[in-house]
Design a protein around this motif. Sequence first.
Motif, short mmCIF file in Angstrom:
data_model
loop_
_atom_site.label_atom_id
_atom_site.label_comp_id
_atom_site.label_asym_id
_atom_site.label_seq_id
_atom_site.Cartn_x
_atom_site.Cartn_y
_atom_site.Cartn_z
N PHE A 1 13.21 -49.08 -25.36
CA PHE A 1 14.03 -48.08 -26.02
C PHE A 1 13.18 -46.92 -26.53
O PHE A 1 13.51 -45.74 -26.32
CB PHE A 1 14.79 -48.73 -27.18
CG PHE A 1 15.45 -47.77 -28.13
CD1 PHE A 1 16.51 -46.98 -27.73
CD2 PHE A 1 14.99 -47.66 -29.44
CE1 PHE A 1 17.12 -46.09 -28.61
CE2 PHE A 1 15.59 -46.77 -30.32
CZ PHE A 1 16.65 -45.98 -29.91
N ALA A 42 11.17 -46.73 -34.89
CA ALA A 42 12.58 -47.03 -34.66
C ALA A 42 13.07 -47.96 -35.75
O ALA A 42 12.44 -48.98 -36.04
CB ALA A 42 12.78 -47.68 -33.29
N MET A 66 12.76 -53.25 -27.72
CA MET A 66 12.56 -52.07 -28.57
C MET A 66 11.50 -51.14 -27.98
O MET A 66 11.61 -49.91 -28.09
CB MET A 66 12.19 -52.49 -29.99
CG MET A 66 13.34 -53.14 -30.75
SD MET A 66 12.97 -53.50 -32.50
CE MET A 66 12.96 -51.83 -33.19
N PRO A 119 16.48 -49.90 -36.50
CA PRO A 119 17.87 -50.32 -36.32
C PRO A 119 18.49 -50.68 -37.67
O PRO A 119 17.80 -50.67 -38.70
CB PRO A 119 17.76 -51.53 -35.40
CG PRO A 119 16.39 -52.05 -35.61
CD PRO A 119 15.53 -50.87 -35.98
N ASN A 159 21.38 -47.02 -29.75
CA ASN A 159 20.37 -48.04 -29.49
C ASN A 159 20.71 -48.79 -28.20
O ASN A 159 21.86 -49.17 -27.97
CB ASN A 159 20.33 -49.01 -30.67
CG ASN A 159 19.06 -49.83 -30.71
OD1 ASN A 159 18.25 -49.78 -29.80
ND2 ASN A 159 18.89 -50.59 -31.77
N TYR A 193 23.35 -48.12 -33.30
CA TYR A 193 22.44 -46.98 -33.34
C TYR A 193 21.12 -47.40 -33.96
O TYR A 193 21.00 -48.46 -34.57
CB TYR A 193 23.03 -45.83 -34.15
CG TYR A 193 24.14 -45.08 -33.46
CD1 TYR A 193 23.88 -43.89 -32.80
CD2 TYR A 193 25.44 -45.57 -33.45
CE1 TYR A 193 24.89 -43.20 -32.15
CE2 TYR A 193 26.46 -44.89 -32.80
CZ TYR A 193 26.18 -43.70 -32.15
OH TYR A 193 27.17 -43.02 -31.51
N ALA A 194 20.12 -46.53 -33.81
CA ALA A 194 18.84 -46.68 -34.51
C ALA A 194 18.45 -45.32 -35.06
O ALA A 194 18.72 -44.28 -34.44
CB ALA A 194 17.75 -47.20 -33.58
#
Length: 314
Positions: A135, A195, A132, A197, A29, A221-222
């Motif tokens: 990402f 996503a 996010m 998390p 992440n 991480y996600a």
Amino acid sequence: MLTEISLGPHGDRGHIRGALRDGFFVVRNTVPESLLDEAYGFLGSFFALPAEDKAACRVPGSNGQAGYTPPLVETAQKATAPDWKELFHWGAPLPPAHPLRTRFPARYPDPYFPDHLVPGIGSALRELHERMVRFQHDVVRTLADALGAHPDYFAEMLEDGPVVNRATWYPPMDQAPSERHMWAVEHQDFDLITALPRATASGLEVLMDDRWTPVDVPEGYAVINVGMVLERLTGGLARAAEHRVVARPGQREGRLSIVQFCHPAPWTTLTPLRIPGAQDDPQRFPTLTADELFQRTMYRINRLDNDAALASRR
């Protein structure tokens, strides 16, 4: 054990396609852990407020896509009882004259932040949403490359799309109305990708090889979950995995999670990709628009007429 993929172009296409077939995989992440912790702190304070204060934070006409939703409203398609959870949604606004907002007003409600009840919550949640989104755009560029599409293929679908964050508070199960209730009954997401998390407690499970597998997201991480949109676009190569949230035996505490759903712009036509090297099977899915898929699924989970559903419970 979930497959891990790395962000960036020119990855191992076979490895990434295998992760897409699983429907759940992990990615490092890029959202700071400190920002995630800050958001959880604000949201924990919000969900701890009296019921009448939270009820005043509903956003009528948003189909639950902005503001607060109380427990026992969302009902999964396979469920016999509503999920035992409370929700708070937020996203980013579009300009009032934007054609998407004009054509699809219910998909683009103004975000609502209860700063009068929890000072500072709006700033933290806005920043988390933006980080996010960045990402997730990195993730979809990696997936597009692995599928033989232009790196910006999915990113363009998401441009001005109604990408929405969801915070979910799962109260302790000993407070549930009956033994029929679960935190979240098995379901598939109906976006491009989601996503996830790390949450504040265990409970997430994914159906893999006909077995429910616990998923605990490591710090930093996600988990990325394939949604129905990506399954349709890849003709079933990517799998919209069934998943659920359940309290484990002896688990007495509640659970707070934050996810982000990446929905394409509603006017996107979901025409299957031509994937190099993929088996030439008959076309699995008919062509729909992203909005048609959204409306159909929202109806099936009792969210299109949210105000009426709430009124019927009073």
